[in-house]
Design a protein around this motif. Structure first.
Motif, PDB file in Angstrom:
ATOM      1  N   UNK A  84     -21.335  46.274  45.280  1.00  0.00           N
ATOM      2  CA  UNK A  84     -20.259  45.302  45.220  1.00  0.00           C
ATOM      3  C   UNK A  84     -20.282  44.349  46.412  1.00  0.00           C
ATOM      4  N   UNK A  85     -20.721  44.861  47.564  1.00  0.00           N
ATOM      5  CA  UNK A  85     -20.706  44.038  48.769  1.00  0.00           C
ATOM      6  C   UNK A  85     -21.866  43.046  48.831  1.00  0.00           C
ATOM      7  N   UNK A  86     -22.788  43.097  47.890  1.00  0.00           N
ATOM      8  CA  UNK A  86     -23.930  42.177  47.892  1.00  0.00           C
ATOM      9  C   UNK A  86     -23.449  40.735  47.721  1.00  0.00           C
ATOM     10  N   UNK A  87     -24.001  39.816  48.496  1.00  0.00           N
ATOM     11  CA  UNK A  87     -23.597  38.409  48.424  1.00  0.00           C
ATOM     12  C   UNK A  87     -24.147  37.750  47.162  1.00  0.00           C
ATOM     13  N   UNK A  88     -23.621  36.550  46.869  1.00  0.00           N
ATOM     14  CA  UNK A  88     -24.108  35.799  45.709  1.00  0.00           C
ATOM     15  C   UNK A  88     -25.595  35.501  45.848  1.00  0.00           C
ATOM     16  N   UNK A  89     -26.004  35.042  47.032  1.00  0.00           N
ATOM     17  CA  UNK A  89     -27.423  34.760  47.251  1.00  0.00           C
ATOM     18  C   UNK A  89     -28.246  36.033  47.146  1.00  0.00           C
ATOM     19  N   UNK A  90     -27.721  37.107  47.664  1.00  0.00           N
ATOM     20  CA  UNK A  90     -28.422  38.379  47.571  1.00  0.00           C
ATOM     21  C   UNK A  90     -28.614  38.813  46.131  1.00  0.00           C
ATOM     22  N   UNK A  91     -27.610  38.575  45.291  1.00  0.00           N
ATOM     23  CA  UNK A  91     -27.711  38.924  43.870  1.00  0.00           C
ATOM     24  C   UNK A  91     -28.746  38.050  43.158  1.00  0.00           C
ATOM     25  N   UNK A  92     -28.758  36.771  43.485  1.00  0.00           N
ATOM     26  CA  UNK A  92     -29.752  35.877  42.878  1.00  0.00           C
ATOM     27  C   UNK A  92     -31.168  36.297  43.263  1.00  0.00           C
ATOM     28  N   UNK A  93     -31.369  36.611  44.534  1.00  0.00           N
ATOM     29  CA  UNK A  93     -32.682  37.051  44.990  1.00  0.00           C
ATOM     30  C   UNK A  93     -33.088  38.367  44.334  1.00  0.00           C
ATOM     31  N   UNK A 130     -25.205  35.405  22.541  1.00  0.00           N
ATOM     32  CA  UNK A 130     -24.034  35.918  23.253  1.00  0.00           C
ATOM     33  C   UNK A 130     -24.419  36.485  24.610  1.00  0.00           C
ATOM     34  N   UNK A 131     -25.491  37.236  24.657  1.00  0.00           N
ATOM     35  CA  UNK A 131     -25.926  37.851  25.913  1.00  0.00           C
ATOM     36  C   UNK A 131     -26.502  36.823  26.883  1.00  0.00           C
ATOM     37  N   UNK A 132     -27.234  35.852  26.356  1.00  0.00           N
ATOM     38  CA  UNK A 132     -27.782  34.800  27.213  1.00  0.00           C
ATOM     39  C   UNK A 132     -26.658  33.987  27.845  1.00  0.00           C
ATOM     40  N   UNK A 133     -25.646  33.666  27.051  1.00  0.00           N
ATOM     41  CA  UNK A 133     -24.506  32.908  27.586  1.00  0.00           C
ATOM     42  C   UNK A 133     -23.778  33.707  28.655  1.00  0.00           C
ATOM     43  N   UNK A 134     -23.657  35.005  28.453  1.00  0.00           N
ATOM     44  CA  UNK A 134     -23.011  35.853  29.460  1.00  0.00           C
ATOM     45  C   UNK A 134     -23.805  35.848  30.755  1.00  0.00           C
ATOM     46  N   UNK A 135     -25.130  36.028  30.644  1.00  0.00           N
ATOM     47  CA  UNK A 135     -25.980  36.031  31.829  1.00  0.00           C
ATOM     48  C   UNK A 135     -25.945  34.676  32.530  1.00  0.00           C
ATOM     49  N   UNK A 136     -26.023  33.604  31.745  1.00  0.00           N
ATOM     50  CA  UNK A 136     -26.007  32.268  32.333  1.00  0.00           C
ATOM     51  C   UNK A 136     -24.685  32.009  33.056  1.00  0.00           C
ATOM     52  N   UNK A 137     -23.590  32.477  32.471  1.00  0.00           N
ATOM     53  CA  UNK A 137     -22.292  32.302  33.101  1.00  0.00           C
ATOM     54  C   UNK A 137     -22.204  33.028  34.431  1.00  0.00           C
ATOM     55  N   UNK A 138     -22.742  34.239  34.481  1.00  0.00           N
ATOM     56  CA  UNK A 138     -22.748  35.009  35.726  1.00  0.00           C
ATOM     57  C   UNK A 138     -23.577  34.295  36.788  1.00  0.00           C
ATOM     58  N   UNK A 139     -24.767  33.845  36.399  1.00  0.00           N
ATOM     59  CA  UNK A 139     -25.650  33.174  37.355  1.00  0.00           C
ATOM     60  C   UNK A 139     -25.073  31.847  37.830  1.00  0.00           C
ATOM     61  N   UNK A 140     -24.416  31.124  36.940  1.00  0.00           N
ATOM     62  CA  UNK A 140     -23.801  29.863  37.338  1.00  0.00           C
ATOM     63  C   UNK A 140     -22.693  30.124  38.366  1.00  0.00           C
ATOM     64  N   UNK A 141     -21.949  31.219  38.159  1.00  0.00           N
ATOM     65  CA  UNK A 141     -20.930  31.586  39.132  1.00  0.00           C
ATOM     66  C   UNK A 141     -21.527  31.938  40.479  1.00  0.00           C
ATOM     67  N   UNK A 146     -22.840  30.600  46.179  1.00  0.00           N
ATOM     68  CA  UNK A 146     -23.866  30.370  47.206  1.00  0.00           C
ATOM     69  C   UNK A 146     -23.802  28.948  47.750  1.00  0.00           C
ATOM     70  N   UNK A 147     -23.386  28.000  46.923  1.00  0.00           N
ATOM     71  CA  UNK A 147     -23.186  26.637  47.410  1.00  0.00           C
ATOM     72  C   UNK A 147     -22.037  26.594  48.422  1.00  0.00           C
ATOM     73  N   UNK A 148     -20.956  27.306  48.115  1.00  0.00           N
ATOM     74  CA  UNK A 148     -19.780  27.301  48.992  1.00  0.00           C
ATOM     75  C   UNK A 148     -20.101  27.884  50.363  1.00  0.00           C
ATOM     76  N   UNK A 149     -20.991  28.871  50.395  1.00  0.00           N
ATOM     77  CA  UNK A 149     -21.349  29.484  51.681  1.00  0.00           C
ATOM     78  C   UNK A 149     -22.453  28.716  52.403  1.00  0.00           C
ATOM     79  N   UNK A 150     -22.944  27.643  51.761  1.00  0.00           N
ATOM     80  CA  UNK A 150     -23.986  26.822  52.383  1.00  0.00           C
ATOM     81  C   UNK A 150     -25.382  27.400  52.266  1.00  0.00           C
ATOM     82  N   UNK A 151     -25.556  28.424  51.436  1.00  0.00           N
ATOM     83  CA  UNK A 151     -26.879  29.037  51.269  1.00  0.00           C
ATOM     84  C   UNK A 151     -27.721  28.300  50.228  1.00  0.00           C
ATOM     85  N   UNK A 152     -27.073  27.526  49.363  1.00  0.00           N
ATOM     86  CA  UNK A 152     -27.772  26.671  48.411  1.00  0.00           C
ATOM     87  C   UNK A 152     -27.300  25.236  48.621  1.00  0.00           C
TER      88      UNK A 152
END
Length: 204
Positions: A84-93, A130-141, A146-152
């Motif tokens: 749960x504590x993993x950052x957004x950038x960490x999750x993307x990586x 349905x599953x692709x849209x769910x995954x895409x929504x998670x990744x977009x979030x 990551x943009x807000x933290x300045x990592x992207x």
């Protein structure tokens, strides 16, 4: 108690055989592609008769759709199991590293990017969409976080970042590095992550 503990022996056998069929489908797709793959190829790879294969999947489209759904579900499950504590950038990586490892093990056929028929077939598959849209929504979030933290780069549109991210899962550089780069899989994954998230320009 796991899911198999709740199933009858017959149902367990059916489920295990279905998993074996999808594993075989992925291997055949990776080696031959969709157009050249036949139901006979898959049945032979599993070691079952074609009539038994048709008890599980009524057509090649149905079979490939199920294999791709399982792949997306694997990605969703991987994201859910991250700390749960993993950052957004960490999750993307972490997810890209997972996808690259799956690909290097032969489990990630990049069909939608290479076959118009498969793209059309999958867009008609409601379970897949349905599953692709769910995954895409998670990744977009995650991209937004990551943009807000300045990592992207906040000036890049989300879709530019997302589609560039997706393209890394089917980048032919992976095969070239394995064939000619004299690198092991762990090194390939590490370098591909570095190129994706840090680029190839000299760093200040």
């Amino acid at each position: 108690m796991g899911i198999f503990g709740k199933l009858s022996f017959k149902d367990q056998t059916f489920r295990l055989r279905e998993d074996a069929i999808l594993d075989a489908t992925t291997r055949v797709l990776a080696s031959k592609g969709f157009d050249l793959m036949t139901m006979d190829d898959v049945a032979s790879e599993v070691g079952i008769s074609k009539p038994i294969l048709y008890k599980h999947f009524k057509s090649k489209d149905d079979l490939v759709g199920a294999a791709m759904i399982r792949l997306i579900e694997g990605a969703l499950d991987f994201l859910e199991r991250l700390p749960q504590e993993e950052t957004a950038m960490g999750r993307l990586r972490a997810l890209l590293a997972w996808a690259l490892r799956v690909r290097l093990e032969g489990g990630l056929p990049f069909l939608p990017s290479t076959s118009p028929h498969v793209r059309d077939m999958l867009t008609r598959n409601l379970r897949y969409v349905t599953r692709v849209l769910k995954l895409n929504g998670i990744l977009k979030g995650l991209v937004g976080e990551a943009k807000k933290t300045g990592e992207l780069d906040g000036e890049l549109p989300d879709d530019v970042i997302l589609f560039s991210y997706y393209s890394r899962t089917c980048d032919p550089a992976v095969e070239y590095l394995r064939l000619y780069g004299k690198m092991d899989d762990q090194q390939i994954v590490a370098y591909m992550l570095d190129v994706c998230f840090r680029g190839i320009a000299v760093r200040p």
